[in-house]
Motif scaffolding. Structure first.
Motif: not given
Length: 157
Positions: A146-151, A60-66, A133-142
Motif C-alpha cells: 500500500k502507498f502511504p495515506n496522503l493528506a 514498499g516500506d511496511m512501517f511508513l503509513s502516512s 491523529s492522521f498517523a494513528k488513523e493510517s495504521r491500515a496503510y502500514a
C-alpha cells in the motif's frame, strides 16, 4: 481536495509502531523515495535521541503509513535537502531516552522552517494534533503493498 504525492514537497511522515506513530520530516525527492529528517534511538549504541538524515523508500516500506503535506509549492531539489539539514542540526535532540520525543522534535523543526520562510505555518500545536491523529488513523496503510495515506495539512499553506 485530493492530495497527490509531489516530488519537492515536504511531508510529516508517520511510521506505525506498537505504542504510537513515529514522526519525522520527509522531503519528497521522486516517486519512489525521499529524504527523512528525524531523531531516533539506537539502543545498542546510545540511550538518548540522535538526529538522522537518511533515504526513505516511499513504496514498499511496511512501517511508513502516512504523509501529511505541509508545503503548497514544491521546493527546489538542489538546495532543499542541505538547507533543511542545516536547520535541523540547530535543534538539539532530547538528552533522554523517553518514548514519544520524535513528534515534538519534528514540530520544532517545522516551526524553524516557518521562521526561515520555507513553510507557511498557521498553528504548530494544531498541526501536532492533526499529524498525530492522521498517523494513528493510517495504521491500515502500514503494508508493503500500500502507498502511504496522503493528506494536506489544514494548518500549513
Amino acid at each position: 481536495m485530493t492530495t497527490k504525492y509531489t516530488p519537492g514537497a515536504l511531508y510529516l511522515a508517520g511510521f506505525t509502531q506498537a505504542r504510537s506513530p513515529h514522526i519525522g520530516l520527509l522531503f519528497a525527492k521522486d516517486a519512489t523515495k525521499g529524504t527523512l529528517f528525524h531523531i531516533r534511538i539506537d539502543r545498542q549504541t546510545s540511550s538518548h535521541w540522535q538526529f538522522q538524515r537518511r533515504t526513505q523508500l516511499i513504496t514498499g516500506d511496511m512501517f511508513l503509513s502516512s504523509l501529511l503535506r505541509i508545503t503548497k509549492e514544491p521546493l527546489a531539489l538542489d538546495i532543499a535537502e542541505n538547507t533543511i539539514e542545516k536547520i535541523a542540526l540547530r535543534i538539539p535532540p532530547p538528552e533522554n531516552g523517553d518514548f514519544g520525543e520524535c513528534a515534538p522534535w519534528a514540530l520544532e523543526l517545522v516551526q524553524a522552517l516557518y521562521e526561515e520562510g520555507i513553510v507557511e505555518l498557521l498553528d504548530v500545536d494544531q498541526l501536532g494534533e492533526e499529524v498525530d491523529s492522521f498517523a494513528k488513523e493510517s495504521r491500515a496503510y502500514a503494508r508493503r503493498d500500500k502507498f502511504p495515506n496522503l493528506a494536506t495539512s489544514n494548518f500549513c499553506r
